[in-house]
Design an enzyme around this catalytic site. Structure first.
Site, short mmCIF file in Angstrom:
data_model
loop_
_atom_site.label_atom_id
_atom_site.label_comp_id
_atom_site.label_asym_id
_atom_site.label_seq_id
_atom_site.Cartn_x
_atom_site.Cartn_y
_atom_site.Cartn_z
N ARG A 35 0.83 -1.22 0.00
CA ARG A 35 0.00 0.00 0.00
C ARG A 35 0.86 1.27 0.00
O ARG A 35 0.44 2.30 -0.53
CB ARG A 35 -0.93 0.00 1.21
N LYS A 197 -20.65 -17.36 -1.38
CA LYS A 197 -22.10 -17.15 -1.26
C LYS A 197 -22.69 -16.27 -2.35
O LYS A 197 -22.10 -15.27 -2.74
CB LYS A 197 -22.39 -16.48 0.08
N GLY A 353 -12.20 -8.81 -2.76
CA GLY A 353 -12.24 -10.07 -2.04
C GLY A 353 -11.14 -11.05 -2.36
O GLY A 353 -10.01 -10.68 -2.70
#
Ligand code: AMP
Length: 394
Positions: A35, A197, A353
Site C-alpha cells: 500500500r 455465497k 475479495g
C-alpha cells in the site's frame, strides 16, 4: 474530477489522504508494504513539482490513542520506499503539527498520526475536517481502499478545497479500470464470479448482468443455482433461501441475452480438508456425504474457451476452495487463462475479495491488466455505487 497531473504543486503544502493501513508484526515492522508502494507515484509527483506532501492515513481500528497502532511504526518503511526524510508529527492536529507544517522544507514529507485516534474521523465530523484542511493549500485523495467511507479525511474535507481537490494516481487507476469494464469495455465482456455465497454477490450480479456478454458463476455460489434447477448437490454449500433469486437471475440473463456458464463438473470431497478423498462428479449429481470443492476438468474447459475469447474480463471470487491445496487447481487454472487472454490483448481486472488474494498467492499480479487495491471499495463500485470519497472530488 481533476487529476494531480493537471496541476503544478510547486511551493504548495498538499494534504494527501493515503491508505497506509498496512499489516505490522509483533515487532511493529511492516510485513506487506504494497500500500505504501501504491501511493508512491502520487507522492513523487508532488515532490517533483516542488510541493510538500502532508500524508494522512488511518491504521487499524484504534479506540482512542493506541500506541500499538501509531503510524510512527511505519516511518522507517515510508522513508525506505520514498527515499526522503519523513517528519512524523506524533499528533493529527494541534500545535506540533502546525509547527511541523510551517517549518517544513522542500523534499520533505510530513506524516500525521493515525487519523482514527479521533472518533471525529469516522463520524465525518466537519470541524475536524476543517481543522485538517487548514494544514494544506490543496487536497489529494489517493486512498481508494477507503473511498467507500464518508469519513472526515476521505470525503468531508474536500468541500474546503472547492478548486484545489484532486484524484491521486492510484485512485485514478482504480476508477479508470472500473470504467473500462463497466462503461467502455471492448466486447465480448466476461464476468467471472466465484466465492462462497450468492448473497454477498447479488448486487454485483444485478449491476453487471446488462453490461457483460457472458458470466461464469463458479465456486460455492454455483450450487444454489444448480439446486434451484433441480440438481443434486450432496453436502455442497448452498443458500436455500436464495434459490428463487438464482432462478430470477437466470431468467434475467436470458432476457438480456447474457450467456451464463455454470460448472459442468466439480471435484468433490468427503470432508473439508486437504487429506479428504476426492472424486470428480457431474455438478448436478453429487452424492450425499460429498461436497463440491473445486471446478472439474470439463468446467475448466468451458471456462478457458470463454476467457480466451473475451476482450474484457472482470474476475471477482475464486472458483474453488483455493486455500486448500487439493482444491486450488480450478482457481490457478482460471488465473492462467486470464493471464493468457491478457497476453493476447484483452483487458483484465481482478477486484474485490478473495480473488485478489488468490492472484497474489499464485503470482498472477503481473500477468493481468489490473489488480484492485480496494476490497470493499471495489465491491461497492462493482455494485454500481458512487463512492463518497470519489463523489467528493467532483
Ligand atoms: P468471497 O469472499 O465471497 O470471494 O468468497 C471466497 C471464499 O469462497 C474462499 O474462502 C473460498 O474458499 C470459498 N469457496 C470457493 N468455492 C467454494 C466451494 N465450492 N465450497 C465452499 N467454499 C468455497
Amino acid at each position: 474530477m481533476k487529476s494531480i497531473y493537471h496541476n503544478d504543486f510547486n511551493n504548495q503544502k498538499v494534504l494527501i489522504r493515503v491508505d497506509f493501513n498496512v499489516p505490522l508484526n509483533e515487532k511493529k515492522e511492516v510485513t506487506d508494504n504494497s500500500r505504501i508502494i501504491a501511493a508512491q507515484k502520487t507522492i513523487q509527483k508532488i515532490l517533483n513539482d516542488g510541493g510538500i506532501p502532508i500524508l494522512m492515513s488511518h491504521l487499524g481500528r484504534p479506540k482512542g490513542e493506541d500506541p500499538n497502532l501509531s503510524l510512527a511504526h511505519i516511518v522507517p518503511e515510508v522513508e525506505k520506499i520514498l527515499k526522503v526524510n519523513v517528519v512524523f508529527t506524533h499528533q493529527v492536529i494541534g500545535n506540533k503539527t502546525t509547527e511541523a507544517v510551517n517549518t517544513s522544507k522542500p523534499n520533505q514529507v510530513i506524516l500525521l498520526e493515525n487519523l482514527r485516534y479521533y472518533k471525529e474521523e469516522k463520524n465525518g465530523d466537519e470541524n475536524f475536517a476543517k481543522a485538517l484542511s487548514k494544514l494544506g493549500d490543496s487536497y489529494v485523495n489517493d486512498a481508494f481502499g477507503t473511498a467507500h467511507r464518508a469519513h472526515a479525511s476521505t470525503a468531508v474535507i474536500a468541500k474546503f478545497f472547492p478548486n484545489n481537490k484532486f484524484a491521486g494516481d492510484l485512485l485514478l487507476k482504480e476508477v479508470e479500470s472500473i470504467k473500462k469494464v463497466m462503461n467502455s469495455g471492448e466486447k465480448p465482456i466476461l464476468g467471472i464470479l466465484g466465492g462462497a455465497k450468492v448473497s454477498s454477490k447479488i448486487t454485483i450480479i444485478e449491476n453487471i448482468i446488462n453490461k457483460v456478454d457472458k458470466l461464469i458463476i463458479g465456486g460455492g455460489m454455483a450450487f444454489t443455482f444448480i439446486k434451484a434447477q433441480g440438481g443434486e448437490i450432496g453436502d455442497s454449500i448452498c443458500e436455500d433461501d436464495k434459490m428463487p433469486l438464482a432462478l430470477s437471475i437466470l431468467k434475467s440473463a436470458k432476457k438480456n441475452k447474457v450467456e451464463i456458464l455454470l460448472p459442468l463438473d466439480v471435484v468433490c470431497a468427503d470432508s473439508f480438508s486437504n487429506n479428504a478423498n476426492k472424486k470428480v462428479c457431474p455438478i448436478d449429481k453429487i452424492p450425499k456425504g460429498w461436497e463440491g470443492m473445486d471446478a472439474g476438468p470439463e468446467s475448466l474447459n468451458i471456462f478457458e474457451k470463454a476467457i480466451i475469447s473475451s476482450k474484457t474480463i472482470l474476475w471477482n471470487g475464486p472458483v474453488g476452495v483455493f486455500e486448500i491445496e487439493s482444491f486450488s487447481k480450478g482457481t490457478i487454472s482460471v488465473g492462467e487463462y486470464v493471464s493468457k487472454s491478457t497476453k493476447n490483448g484483452s483487458f483484465s481486472l481482478v477486484g474485490g475479495g478473495d480473488s485478489v488474494a488468490a492472484v497474489k498467492q499464485f503470482s498472477f499480479q503481473e500477468k493481468v491488466s489490473y489488480v484492485s487495491t480496494g476490497g470493499g471499495a471495489m465491491l461497492e463500485s462493482l455494485e454500481g455505487k458512487i463512492l463518497p470519497g470519489i463523489k467528493a472530488l467532483y
